[in-house]
Design a protein around this motif. Sequence first.
Motif, PDB file in Angstrom:
ATOM      1  N   HIS A   1      -0.472  -3.991  11.028  1.00 39.99           N
ATOM      2  CA  HIS A   1      -1.362  -2.846  11.147  1.00 39.99           C
ATOM      3  C   HIS A   1      -1.939  -2.516   9.772  1.00 39.99           C
ATOM      4  N   GLN A   2      -3.073  -1.926   9.780  1.00 39.28           N
ATOM      5  CA  GLN A   2      -3.751  -1.496   8.554  1.00 39.28           C
ATOM      6  C   GLN A   2      -2.829  -0.639   7.696  1.00 39.28           C
ATOM      7  N   THR A   3      -2.011   0.205   8.308  1.00 36.65           N
ATOM      8  CA  THR A   3      -1.108   1.062   7.522  1.00 36.65           C
ATOM      9  C   THR A   3      -0.059   0.227   6.784  1.00 36.65           C
ATOM     10  N   THR A   4       0.345  -0.900   7.366  1.00 33.87           N
ATOM     11  CA  THR A   4       1.296  -1.789   6.687  1.00 33.87           C
ATOM     12  C   THR A   4       0.663  -2.333   5.412  1.00 33.87           C
TER      13      THR A   4
ATOM     14  N   LYS B   1      -8.456  -2.879   7.151  1.00 31.87           N
ATOM     15  CA  LYS B   1      -8.586  -3.275   8.553  1.00 31.87           C
ATOM     16  C   LYS B   1      -9.091  -4.717   8.661  1.00 31.87           C
ATOM     17  N   GLN B   2     -10.042  -5.100   7.802  1.00 31.07           N
ATOM     18  CA  GLN B   2     -10.565  -6.471   7.828  1.00 31.07           C
ATOM     19  C   GLN B   2      -9.489  -7.481   7.408  1.00 31.07           C
ATOM     20  N   LEU B   3      -8.682  -7.120   6.423  1.00 31.36           N
ATOM     21  CA  LEU B   3      -7.592  -8.008   6.025  1.00 31.36           C
ATOM     22  C   LEU B   3      -6.593  -8.145   7.171  1.00 31.36           C
TER      23      LEU B   3
ATOM     24  N   GLN C   1      -7.710  -8.358  -4.940  1.00 30.29           N
ATOM     25  CA  GLN C   1      -8.325  -9.501  -4.262  1.00 30.29           C
ATOM     26  C   GLN C   1      -9.051  -9.082  -2.984  1.00 30.29           C
ATOM     27  N   ARG C   2      -8.485  -8.137  -2.260  1.00 33.04           N
ATOM     28  CA  ARG C   2      -9.139  -7.632  -1.041  1.00 33.04           C
ATOM     29  C   ARG C   2     -10.460  -6.976  -1.413  1.00 33.04           C
ATOM     30  N   ALA C   3     -10.438  -6.188  -2.484  1.00 28.20           N
ATOM     31  CA  ALA C   3     -11.669  -5.512  -2.929  1.00 28.20           C
ATOM     32  C   ALA C   3     -12.710  -6.528  -3.406  1.00 28.20           C
ATOM     33  N   ARG C   4     -12.267  -7.577  -4.065  1.00 28.66           N
ATOM     34  CA  ARG C   4     -13.205  -8.614  -4.527  1.00 28.66           C
ATOM     35  C   ARG C   4     -13.924  -9.289  -3.363  1.00 28.66           C
ATOM     36  N   LYS C   5     -13.256  -9.383  -2.229  1.00 26.67           N
ATOM     37  CA  LYS C   5     -13.887  -9.948  -1.038  1.00 26.67           C
ATOM     38  C   LYS C   5     -14.745  -8.912  -0.318  1.00 26.67           C
ATOM     39  N   GLY C   6     -14.630  -7.647  -0.746  1.00 24.22           N
ATOM     40  CA  GLY C   6     -15.385  -6.578  -0.097  1.00 24.22           C
ATOM     41  C   GLY C   6     -14.790  -6.184   1.247  1.00 24.22           C
TER      42      GLY C   6
ATOM     43  N   ALA D   1      -7.230  -7.958  10.298  1.00 21.27           N
ATOM     44  CA  ALA D   1      -7.849  -8.820  11.304  1.00 21.27           C
ATOM     45  C   ALA D   1      -7.740 -10.294  10.905  1.00 21.27           C
ATOM     46  N   ARG D   2      -7.963 -10.589   9.633  1.00 23.53           N
ATOM     47  CA  ARG D   2      -7.861 -11.982   9.156  1.00 23.53           C
ATOM     48  C   ARG D   2      -6.418 -12.468   9.273  1.00 23.53           C
ATOM     49  N   LEU D   3      -5.454 -11.625   8.935  1.00 25.91           N
ATOM     50  CA  LEU D   3      -4.053 -11.993   9.073  1.00 25.91           C
ATOM     51  C   LEU D   3      -3.697 -12.252  10.536  1.00 25.91           C
ATOM     52  N   ALA D   4      -4.247 -11.442  11.430  1.00 26.91           N
ATOM     53  CA  ALA D   4      -3.988 -11.620  12.860  1.00 26.91           C
ATOM     54  C   ALA D   4      -4.491 -12.990  13.328  1.00 26.91           C
ATOM     55  N   LYS D   5      -5.655 -13.426  12.802  1.00 33.17           N
ATOM     56  CA  LYS D   5      -6.178 -14.748  13.154  1.00 33.17           C
ATOM     57  C   LYS D   5      -5.236 -15.861  12.692  1.00 33.17           C
ATOM     58  N   LEU D   6      -4.467 -15.572  11.650  1.00 37.96           N
ATOM     59  CA  LEU D   6      -3.509 -16.552  11.132  1.00 37.96           C
ATOM     60  C   LEU D   6      -2.151 -16.450  11.831  1.00 37.96           C
ATOM     61  N   GLY D   7      -2.042 -15.502  12.756  1.00 40.40           N
ATOM     62  CA  GLY D   7      -0.788 -15.342  13.487  1.00 40.40           C
ATOM     63  C   GLY D   7       0.139 -14.292  12.924  1.00 40.40           C
ATOM     64  N   PHE D   8      -0.320 -13.514  11.966  1.00 40.44           N
ATOM     65  CA  PHE D   8       0.475 -12.438  11.373  1.00 40.44           C
ATOM     66  C   PHE D   8      -0.148 -11.111  11.761  1.00 40.44           C
ATOM     67  N   VAL D   9       0.360 -10.541  12.820  1.00 37.07           N
ATOM     68  CA  VAL D   9      -0.181  -9.278  13.315  1.00 37.07           C
ATOM     69  C   VAL D   9       0.454  -8.141  12.532  1.00 37.07           C
TER      70      VAL D   9
END
Length: 180
Positions: free
Chosen positions: A27-30, A13-15, A4-9, A17-25
């Motif tokens: 890291h990209q490694t997670t 790191k972008q995912l 699904q992440r790939a389908r959104k392009g 960032a989007r999770l952080a906007k939702l209050g779920f901080v």
Amino acid sequence: MRIQRARKGWTQKQLAARLAKLGFVVHQTTIGKWEAGERRISLDEALAISVALDVDPAHMVAGSYSNLAFSSPSIALSSKTPPLSARQMRMWVRGLRPVWGQDERRYYTEVGPDEWRAMQRPGVLGLLRAVQELVDAFADDDREAAVEIVEIMREELDRQHRALERELSKETRRLFVETS
């Protein structure tokens, strides 16, 4: 999640960032560990990921977007539970089908009070199940079954329509009497 992440392009790191906007901080490694199956995902995280990726949680849980999901049943809780197909898993998540020996009566009755009242109306639960059966028939390209299901639904919808009209008519008469 990776599909699904790939389908959104998006990158990991972008995912993040989007999770952080939702209050779920996170890291990209997670995200990389989640996608590799090296780290389990909590229910809260799974719901946030579904929101972030604009995907129904039932499809995320069932892996419905993957071609592998349609090849054979492959979702099991453990080695002691028989595997389910993606469709069976979606039906379970949506509250339409108990699985793995769940008590069917309890499964269908442990719902919010508003849903409980709606489901007590004769025919409503049958209509809900019929909609899923219709989706299944179309998914299986079974037009004959779809026609039969639509006919059953039409009959039940006609019954519901007549019952609602009677109820509204009674309510209108009662209001008229009260205001007279």
